[in-house]
Each structure stands twice: as structure tokens, then as C-alpha cells.
Design an enzyme around this catalytic site. Structure first.
Site, PDB file in Angstrom:
ATOM      1  CE  LYS A 109      -4.157   1.792   2.300  1.00  0.00           C
ATOM      2  NZ  LYS A 109      -5.136   1.523   3.388  1.00  0.00           N
ATOM      3  CG  ASP A 253     -13.091  -2.246  -3.276  1.00  0.00           C
ATOM      4  OD1 ASP A 253     -14.247  -1.948  -2.960  1.00  0.00           O
ATOM      5  OD2 ASP A 253     -12.146  -1.450  -3.165  1.00  0.00           O
TER       6      ASP A 253
END
Length: 474
Positions: A109, A253
Site C-alpha cells: 500500500k 473490494d
């Protein structure tokens, strides 16, 4: 334990992910390294230089043959379908086996732009990375099946955000979890009318995560797949509720096929029991409020089932969905018994409901009430600084008294000598972050990490659930 790389998701082919290059960070500095999990996957031997090479520059890990892959998926975001998303600031970096032979992923991330970044810069703030670590560490301590924050590097970048003071310090996170295959992964390939890809995905998930599905095929395998994911998802949301955790963004998601908690953005823990408590400032209608999380997960499972219609049988899929309420109730009872440190028995469901009623009526600190009652009649109630009384409490206490403590020897741990438990309400997180922001002083954060580690050792909840801990090898 030696590092044991294994390619799995990449073998599905180019329709499932896009090869990407990581960002080039100007001044990486290691801020978090999860040594416990490095040992579990055989990366505890890495030198400082190798850590930076693999987890800041993302050079391939030894023996892993694939470049980083930005995974393709769609999703319902606050119940609006979005076909323009995918890994927009992260990628699948590598896969490996742990000491129990389970397949794990390294996902990132803040690692840079991908074809799915849209107008985003693909980056993560340092505060966002710290929040990810704190959420994952606290949830693990409370017995929730969660991804792990494996490593964080501050990058040297200065980022501009509308919801943080800018410029904000940049960071890149690597998380460790079982699977990054999301409900939205199936939605994408259903949207593109590709039943062959849906079948490949089901086969992949069954082979990698649900070996009990071996030998099944066709519509029966699709039904069994949805049944497995439904059970895992019911367990996850029950564990969130017993932990007093509000994820904040339960889009399709952000839910995966292994029923594993991940992607911690605007999370919160309850200070006191508040059904309408929300985590995200932009959740203006309370869609993902604390008490609505079971509903949100059930709705997401319905969208997954809809995506499976071209390779499944509608009535059978509906029958599976209809099992969710009972599965959730059973999982909720189990999760609360684990949190209270008692052996589940006949009458446990009524005891749990009575405890929740008491929490709501009393508005005592959520985590403290659990801490005080841990391990039933062996607990520290008599020494607790809080007053426990009233009709709601008496109704709970009568039912609680019939329960046997589970491993009461845990109460001898130093954690239970504290007057109050560690908790992760927003003010605690902000107090640990403030010295970093103001003077680059990390001591308060490291002290908080140590407290959470003590809670994890004290509660020792890994033996009470199916989850993601080294001792969980069954």
C-alpha cells in the site's frame, strides 16, 4: 524456517493482473519490521540492506520469479458499482508458504501508481501506515482473523492530502495475509461476461485455501465455494463485533475470499457500546456503522453470489445465502465467549445477548468491561475500579455465573495486574501519533506497541479460533 516462495495467483494469467513497476522513493527509512512474522516465513535473517532492497525498492525476493502485479477487480463502493477500480496504490509483491504450509501474500500500500490509480498518486501517508499497524496489531491481540502489517518504510516523499495536514510524510506498507482475492475480483469477471475466468478463480481459491472442496466440479463446486466464503465472512464480522471494531469501508473490494480483515483506512474501536457509531467521516448515512456491519457483509455476499450466477445454480446459491443469519449468530456467540474467556455451552447465546444489553445500558468502557470479566469466576471483577450493578447487569451475571473459565491460568499474566486494559480508541492513537508529527519522537508509539503485545500475550486468543497465528497449525 527457510523462505519458501510459491507462485499461485500469477499463474491465472494476464486477465487477472497487470505487471507494474514500484515507485522510486528518495530516502527510505525503516519504521516497522514484524520480526515475529519474519521468523514465521523465513525472512528473519535479512540484513538491513536486504530489507530495504526488498521492501522499499521491491527487488524480487530470492526464488520468486514474478514482477509485482496490480490485481484487477471491480466493486460496489457504498453500494454503487464501480468498474474503474483495481489495485490503485498497491500490488501483489510475492507469495510464499509459512511453516504450516499455508499460502500467504505480500501486498503493498503506497507503492506507486498503477493502471488503476485513476487520478491518485499511488502513495500512502506515514500516519496512514501507522494506523494500519495499530489496527492490525490490536485486532490480532483481540482474536480477530486479520492481515499483518509486515513492514513500513518512511519514503522521504512529501504528500498533499485534504484530510491530513499537508505536506504529509510519505510511507510504503507491506502487509502479509492469506489472500488478496476479493469479492470484487469475481464481480469484475462476471461484469466482463467471462465464466471461464470465474471457474478458474473458483478452482484457484479452492486449491489454495479450501482443500475440502477438492473433488467437486461445476455448479456443485460453485455452491460449495460460496458456502465456504459465507462461513468465513460470518466468522469475521462476528469477531469484529466482539472486538468493538468498526472497519469503516465495507465495500466489496475490501472483503476477501478467506474471510480475513484487511485494508485499514478510517477504522475505529468503540469507546462505549454505540450501535450507530461510524468510523468514516464520509459515511454520512451510517451505512457501515458498528451495528450495521453484519448487514453490510451479508449484502456483499449477495453481490458475490450474483457474480457467480453464470457458473452456479441460482436456487442453490440462494439457499447458501439464507444460512448466513444462523452462521453469524453461532459465530457471534463463539467470538464473545472467546473474548470473555469462557467455555461455550448451552445458554451462551442468551448470556452474550445479556452482556450486550448491559454494555448498552451502562455505557461503561467497552474493552474494560470485557477485561474485568475475563475468565468468569476467576476474573478480576472484585478488584475492578468500575461498579457493576443494576437489573441489566444482574441478568447477565446470573447467566455468566454458569459458565466455566477457559484456561483461567491466563489471569496470572502481568497484563491482568493493570487497572485498565490497553485499548485503541481514537484519542489513544492520536496521542501516540502527535509526538511523531511534532518532533519525530517515536517513543509513545513504541510504548503503545509494547502494551498491545502484552495484551496479545495475556489474552492468548489464538488457540480459540481458526486464524492466522503461528501456533494455529491444525
Amino acid at each position: 524456517m527457510s523462505f519458501s516462495p510459491q507462485s499461485a495467483f500469477a499463474l491465472l494469467g494476464p486477465e487477472f493482473a497487470d505487471a507494474v513497476d514500484p515507485a522510486d522513493f528518495p530516502a527510505p527509512q525503516l519504521r516497522w519490521w514484524n520480526q515475529r512474522w519474519a521468523e514465521e516465513i523465513g525472512l528473519d535473517h535479512l540484513s538491513a540492506a536486504d530489507r530495504q532492497r526488498h521492501f522499499a525498492a521491491f527487488a524480487p525476493l530470492d526464488g520468486y520469479p514474478h514482477v509485482p502485479l496490480a490485481m484487477r477487480y471491480h466493486g460496489h463502493q457504498f453500494r454503487h458499482y464501480n468498474p474503474q477500480i483495481g489495485d490503485g496504490r498497491g500490488f501483489l509483491f510475492a507469495q510464499m508458504r509459512d511453516s504450516a504450509g499455508r499460502l500467504l501474500d505480500f501486498g503493498t500500500k503506497g507503492s506507486g501508481q498503477t493502471p488503476w490509480s485513476r487520478s491518485g498518486d499511488g502513495r500512502l501517508t506515514l500516519k496512514g501506515a501507522v494506523r494500519e499497524i495499530l489496527a492490525a496489531e490490536m485486532l490480532e491481540a483481540l482474536g480477530v482473523y486479520t492481515s499483518k502489517a509486515f513492514c513500513v518504510y518512511e519514503t522521504g516523499d512529501q504528500l498533499h492530502r485534504h484530510d491530513e495536514p499537508s505536506p504529509a510524510r510519505g510511507a510504503v506498507l507491506t502487509r502479509l495475509q492469506h489472500s488478496h482475492v476479493r469479492f470484487g475480483t469475481f464481480q469484475r469477471h462476471a461484469h466482463e461476461q467471462a465464466p471461464d475466468r470465474l471457474t478458474s478463480l473458483i478452482d484457484h481459491v479452492a486449491d489454495m485455501y479450501y482443500p475440502e472442496l477438492a473433488g467437486q466440479s461445476g455448479v456443485d463446486k460453485t455452491t460449495a465455494f460460496l458456502e465456504a466464503v459465507t462461513g468465513a465472512s460470518a466468522r469475521l464480522v462476528a469477531q469484529w463485533m466482539a472486538a468493538g471494531f468498526v472497519h469503516g469501508v465495507l465495500n466489496t473490494d475490501n472483503l476477501n475470499v478467506t474471510g480475513e480483515s484487511f485494508d485499514y483506512g478510517p477504522w475505529r474501536f468503540l469507546p462505549t457500546y454505540k450501535p450507530g457509531f461510524t468510523a468514516a467521516y464520509f459515511d454520512e448515512t451510517g451505512l457501515y456503522a458498528y451495528a450495521r456491519q453484519p448487514e453490510a457483509v451479508f449484502w456483499a455476499l449477495q453481490q458475490l453470489a450474483a457474480a457467480l450466477l453464470s457458473v452456479g445454480e441460482q436456487d442453490a446459491l440462494v439457499d447458501v445465502l439464507n444460512t448466513f443469519p444462523d452462521r453469524y449468530t453461532a459465530a457471534m456467540t463463539n467470538a464473545w465467549c472467546c473474548r470473555l474467556g469462557v467455555v461455550e455451552q448451552s445458554g451462551s447465546e442468551a448470556m452474550v445477548r445479556a452482556f450486550i444489553t448491559f454494555l448498552n445500558a451502562s455505557q461503561l468502557p467497552f474493552e474494560a468491561a470485557i477485561f474485568d470479566h475475563f475468565c468468569a469466576d476467576n476474573s478480576r471483577i472484585s478488584a475492578a475500579p468500575r461498579a457493576y450493578s443494576g437489573p441489566e447487569y444482574e441478568a447477565f451475571a446470573d447467566l455468566f455465573a454458569s459458565h466455566r473459565a477457559d484456561r483461567p491460568e491466563r489471569l496470572s499474566h502481568a497484563y491482568f495486574d493493570r487497572p485498565d486494559p490497553v485499548h485503541m480508541a481514537i484519542d489513544v492513537m492520536e496521542a501516540a501519533w502527535a509526538p511523531i508529527h511534532e518532533s519525530d519522537d517515536w517513543s509513545a508509539l513504541h510504548d503503545l506497541f509494547a502494551e498491545v503485545a502484552q495484551a496479545r500475550a495475556g489474552y492468548d486468543l489464538g488457540r480459540n479460533r481458526t486464524g492466522f497465528l503461528p501456533e494455529d497449525t491444525a
